[in-house]
Design a protein around this motif. Structure first.
Motif, PDB file in Angstrom:
ATOM      1  N   ILE A  91       0.836  -1.207   0.000  1.00 34.76           N
ATOM      2  CA  ILE A  91       0.000   0.000   0.000  1.00 34.76           C
ATOM      3  C   ILE A  91       0.870   1.257   0.000  1.00 34.76           C
ATOM      4  O   ILE A  91       0.637   2.187  -0.780  1.00 34.76           O
ATOM      5  CB  ILE A  91      -0.970  -0.008   1.199  1.00 34.76           C
ATOM      6  CG1 ILE A  91      -2.025  -1.102   1.011  1.00 34.76           C
ATOM      7  CG2 ILE A  91      -1.635   1.357   1.382  1.00 34.76           C
ATOM      8  CD1 ILE A  91      -2.872  -1.367   2.240  1.00 34.76           C
ATOM      9  N   ILE A  92       1.886   1.292   0.857  1.00 32.26           N
ATOM     10  CA  ILE A  92       2.777   2.455   0.924  1.00 32.26           C
ATOM     11  C   ILE A  92       3.498   2.640  -0.406  1.00 32.26           C
ATOM     12  O   ILE A  92       3.653   3.762  -0.895  1.00 32.26           O
ATOM     13  CB  ILE A  92       3.783   2.311   2.086  1.00 32.26           C
ATOM     14  CG1 ILE A  92       3.059   2.396   3.426  1.00 32.26           C
ATOM     15  CG2 ILE A  92       4.886   3.351   2.006  1.00 32.26           C
ATOM     16  CD1 ILE A  92       2.349   3.693   3.697  1.00 32.26           C
ATOM     17  N   GLY A  93       3.939   1.547  -1.009  1.00 31.53           N
ATOM     18  CA  GLY A  93       4.604   1.630  -2.304  1.00 31.53           C
ATOM     19  C   GLY A  93       3.713   2.264  -3.356  1.00 31.53           C
ATOM     20  O   GLY A  93       4.135   3.170  -4.085  1.00 31.53           O
ATOM     21  N   ILE A  94       2.472   1.825  -3.423  1.00 33.96           N
ATOM     22  CA  ILE A  94       1.532   2.380  -4.401  1.00 33.96           C
ATOM     23  C   ILE A  94       1.268   3.859  -4.113  1.00 33.96           C
ATOM     24  O   ILE A  94       1.270   4.688  -5.027  1.00 33.96           O
ATOM     25  CB  ILE A  94       0.223   1.568  -4.417  1.00 33.96           C
ATOM     26  CG1 ILE A  94       0.494   0.166  -4.976  1.00 33.96           C
ATOM     27  CG2 ILE A  94      -0.853   2.271  -5.224  1.00 33.96           C
ATOM     28  CD1 ILE A  94      -0.659  -0.812  -4.788  1.00 33.96           C
ATOM     29  N   LEU A  95       1.052   4.191  -2.846  1.00 30.63           N
ATOM     30  CA  LEU A  95       0.789   5.583  -2.486  1.00 30.63           C
ATOM     31  C   LEU A  95       1.966   6.495  -2.825  1.00 30.63           C
ATOM     32  O   LEU A  95       1.772   7.616  -3.291  1.00 30.63           O
ATOM     33  CB  LEU A  95       0.454   5.694  -0.994  1.00 30.63           C
ATOM     34  CG  LEU A  95      -0.891   5.100  -0.560  1.00 30.63           C
ATOM     35  CD1 LEU A  95      -1.037   5.168   0.956  1.00 30.63           C
ATOM     36  CD2 LEU A  95      -2.043   5.780  -1.256  1.00 30.63           C
ATOM     37  N   LEU A  96       3.183   6.016  -2.610  1.00 33.49           N
ATOM     38  CA  LEU A  96       4.359   6.826  -2.947  1.00 33.49           C
ATOM     39  C   LEU A  96       4.505   6.988  -4.454  1.00 33.49           C
ATOM     40  O   LEU A  96       4.864   8.061  -4.936  1.00 33.49           O
ATOM     41  CB  LEU A  96       5.624   6.200  -2.363  1.00 33.49           C
ATOM     42  CG  LEU A  96       5.790   6.330  -0.848  1.00 33.49           C
ATOM     43  CD1 LEU A  96       6.942   5.470  -0.364  1.00 33.49           C
ATOM     44  CD2 LEU A  96       5.990   7.775  -0.447  1.00 33.49           C
ATOM     45  N   ILE A  97       4.240   5.934  -5.196  1.00 39.67           N
ATOM     46  CA  ILE A  97       4.367   6.005  -6.649  1.00 39.67           C
ATOM     47  C   ILE A  97       3.397   7.021  -7.232  1.00 39.67           C
ATOM     48  O   ILE A  97       3.775   7.856  -8.054  1.00 39.67           O
ATOM     49  CB  ILE A  97       4.165   4.616  -7.289  1.00 39.67           C
ATOM     50  CG1 ILE A  97       5.338   3.694  -6.932  1.00 39.67           C
ATOM     51  CG2 ILE A  97       4.024   4.721  -8.805  1.00 39.67           C
ATOM     52  CD1 ILE A  97       5.101   2.232  -7.254  1.00 39.67           C
ATOM     53  N   GLY A  99       1.835   9.312  -5.514  1.00 37.62           N
ATOM     54  CA  GLY A  99       1.925  10.588  -4.809  1.00 37.62           C
ATOM     55  C   GLY A  99       0.671  10.943  -4.045  1.00 37.62           C
ATOM     56  O   GLY A  99       0.280  12.103  -3.990  1.00 37.62           O
ATOM     57  N   LEU A 100       0.068   9.961  -3.433  1.00 36.65           N
ATOM     58  CA  LEU A 100      -1.149  10.190  -2.648  1.00 36.65           C
ATOM     59  C   LEU A 100      -0.834   9.997  -1.167  1.00 36.65           C
ATOM     60  O   LEU A 100      -0.191   9.025  -0.783  1.00 36.65           O
ATOM     61  CB  LEU A 100      -2.250   9.221  -3.087  1.00 36.65           C
ATOM     62  CG  LEU A 100      -3.616   9.389  -2.428  1.00 36.65           C
ATOM     63  CD1 LEU A 100      -4.182  10.776  -2.740  1.00 36.65           C
ATOM     64  CD2 LEU A 100      -4.559   8.316  -2.926  1.00 36.65           C
ATOM     65  N   MET A 101      -1.278  10.942  -0.365  1.00 36.68           N
ATOM     66  CA  MET A 101      -1.045  10.898   1.084  1.00 36.68           C
ATOM     67  C   MET A 101       0.453  10.778   1.379  1.00 36.68           C
ATOM     68  O   MET A 101       0.889   9.922   2.151  1.00 36.68           O
ATOM     69  CB  MET A 101      -1.815   9.728   1.713  1.00 36.68           C
ATOM     70  CG  MET A 101      -3.303   9.725   1.464  1.00 36.68           C
ATOM     71  SD  MET A 101      -4.160  11.046   2.314  1.00 36.68           S
ATOM     72  CE  MET A 101      -4.047  10.501   3.996  1.00 36.68           C
ATOM     73  N   LEU A 146       4.045  15.793  -9.976  1.00 35.74           N
ATOM     74  CA  LEU A 146       3.454  14.562 -10.501  1.00 35.74           C
ATOM     75  C   LEU A 146       2.839  13.699  -9.401  1.00 35.74           C
ATOM     76  O   LEU A 146       3.052  12.496  -9.339  1.00 35.74           O
ATOM     77  CB  LEU A 146       4.490  13.737 -11.271  1.00 35.74           C
ATOM     78  CG  LEU A 146       5.028  14.363 -12.550  1.00 35.74           C
ATOM     79  CD1 LEU A 146       6.128  13.492 -13.137  1.00 35.74           C
ATOM     80  CD2 LEU A 146       3.943  14.596 -13.562  1.00 35.74           C
ATOM     81  N   SER A 147       2.106  14.326  -8.516  1.00 39.72           N
ATOM     82  CA  SER A 147       1.472  13.578  -7.431  1.00 39.72           C
ATOM     83  C   SER A 147      -0.027  13.836  -7.417  1.00 39.72           C
ATOM     84  O   SER A 147      -0.495  14.905  -7.809  1.00 39.72           O
ATOM     85  CB  SER A 147       2.075  13.981  -6.078  1.00 39.72           C
ATOM     86  OG  SER A 147       1.653  15.274  -5.718  1.00 39.72           O
ATOM     87  N   LEU A 148      -0.760  12.841  -6.956  1.00 40.76           N
ATOM     88  CA  LEU A 148      -2.209  13.018  -6.805  1.00 40.76           C
ATOM     89  C   LEU A 148      -2.528  14.023  -5.703  1.00 40.76           C
ATOM     90  O   LEU A 148      -3.552  14.699  -5.767  1.00 40.76           O
ATOM     91  CB  LEU A 148      -2.883  11.680  -6.519  1.00 40.76           C
ATOM     92  CG  LEU A 148      -2.968  10.709  -7.693  1.00 40.76           C
ATOM     93  CD1 LEU A 148      -3.623   9.404  -7.258  1.00 40.76           C
ATOM     94  CD2 LEU A 148      -3.738  11.319  -8.844  1.00 40.76           C
ATOM     95  N   GLY A 153      -5.439  18.569  -4.185  1.00 41.58           N
ATOM     96  CA  GLY A 153      -5.391  19.774  -3.374  1.00 41.58           C
ATOM     97  C   GLY A 153      -4.908  19.507  -1.964  1.00 41.58           C
ATOM     98  O   GLY A 153      -4.898  20.399  -1.121  1.00 41.58           O
ATOM     99  N   PHE A 154      -4.503  18.277  -1.689  1.00 40.48           N
ATOM    100  CA  PHE A 154      -4.030  17.929  -0.350  1.00 40.48           C
ATOM    101  C   PHE A 154      -2.746  18.672  -0.009  1.00 40.48           C
ATOM    102  O   PHE A 154      -2.519  19.036   1.136  1.00 40.48           O
ATOM    103  CB  PHE A 154      -3.838  16.413  -0.250  1.00 40.48           C
ATOM    104  CG  PHE A 154      -3.671  15.911   1.143  1.00 40.48           C
ATOM    105  CD1 PHE A 154      -4.704  16.022   2.060  1.00 40.48           C
ATOM    106  CD2 PHE A 154      -2.484  15.328   1.554  1.00 40.48           C
ATOM    107  CE1 PHE A 154      -4.553  15.570   3.352  1.00 40.48           C
ATOM    108  CE2 PHE A 154      -2.323  14.872   2.844  1.00 40.48           C
ATOM    109  CZ  PHE A 154      -3.361  14.990   3.747  1.00 40.48           C
ATOM    110  N   GLU A 155      -1.917  18.927  -1.016  1.00 38.58           N
ATOM    111  CA  GLU A 155      -0.676  19.673  -0.813  1.00 38.58           C
ATOM    112  C   GLU A 155      -0.976  21.062  -0.259  1.00 38.58           C
ATOM    113  O   GLU A 155      -0.342  21.521   0.688  1.00 38.58           O
ATOM    114  CB  GLU A 155       0.076  19.783  -2.143  1.00 38.58           C
ATOM    115  CG  GLU A 155       1.247  20.717  -2.095  1.00 38.58           C
ATOM    116  CD  GLU A 155       1.728  21.128  -3.473  1.00 38.58           C
ATOM    117  OE1 GLU A 155       2.867  21.586  -3.556  1.00 38.58           O
ATOM    118  OE2 GLU A 155       0.974  21.011  -4.457  1.00 38.58           O
ATOM    119  N   LYS A 156      -1.974  21.741  -0.839  1.00 36.14           N
ATOM    120  CA  LYS A 156      -2.326  23.089  -0.380  1.00 36.14           C
ATOM    121  C   LYS A 156      -2.877  23.052   1.039  1.00 36.14           C
ATOM    122  O   LYS A 156      -2.616  23.946   1.841  1.00 36.14           O
ATOM    123  CB  LYS A 156      -3.353  23.704  -1.322  1.00 36.14           C
ATOM    124  CG  LYS A 156      -2.783  24.030  -2.678  1.00 36.14           C
ATOM    125  CD  LYS A 156      -3.851  24.564  -3.595  1.00 36.14           C
ATOM    126  CE  LYS A 156      -3.290  24.770  -5.000  1.00 36.14           C
ATOM    127  NZ  LYS A 156      -4.315  25.142  -5.949  1.00 36.14           N
TER     128      LYS A 156
END
Length: 179
Positions: A91-97, A99-101, A146-148, A153-156
């Motif tokens: 799960i962490i691998g997919i999220l990092l790839i 760019g989510l959470m 290049l992240s979700l 808008g999670f970054e903001k």
């Protein structure tokens, strides 16, 4: 000219940190998949992780408090760790790839690396991975390319929360100084 060089440097660093984040995620993804497919964590449940914990108890470089944790908690719940670790890695691998959470993912990576190092596996690879996770955390703003998180808008949201904390802290410090 100087401004253009600064922008070029910034773009290069963003690209490098994004590439590092994606490769880091690929590493985590493959680590989880390998545990399930090649290391038999699911076909022979508990065998590897239980032996790993027992071997960690015998290592001289494992801190006493961590030996206590292994002996009184981890060994009693080794099947939980057997199924949880590979799934979390995938799960962490997919999220990092994707760019989510990113922030929670990197913090979980650091937590898992710290536990791996505390269990006596201090080597160049684990130190490199720990350093990479820490570098991504420190340069999180550059890792959002290049992240979700950026597109959702999670970054903001995280940036606004960070700014609010800084403003509140500065306000509290000024009140203390004025009192």
């Amino acid at each position: 000219m100087e401004n253009m060089m600064h922008q070029l440097k910034e773009k290069v660093f963003q690209a490098l940190f994004t590439l590092m984040r994606i490769l880091f995620g690929v590493g985590w993804l493959f680590a989880g998949i390998t545990k399930i497919s090649e290391k038999n964590w699911y076909s022979e449940p508990g065998v590897f992780i239980k032996n790993y914990f027992i071997m960690a108890l015998e290592k001289p470089n494992v801190p006493v408090f961590y030996k206590y944790f292994i002996q009184h908690f981890a060994l009693k719940h080794y099947m939980f760790f057997n199924y949880t670790i590979p799934v979390v890695q995938i799960i962490i691998g997919i999220l990092l790839i994707v760019g989510l959470m990113l922030l929670p993912s990197i913090l979980i990576c650091l937590f898992m690396h710290i536990n791996f190092i505390l269990s006596g596996n201090m080597n160049l690879i684990s130190l490199t991975l720990y350093t990479s996770a820490f570098a991504i955390l420190l340069s999180l703003d550059r890792s959002y390319v290049l992240s979700l998180d950026r597109y959702i808008g999670f970054e903001k949201y995280i940036h606004a929360k960070r700014q609010k904390i800084v403003v509140e802290r500065n306000y509290q410090q000024s009140e203390v100084l004025n009192a």
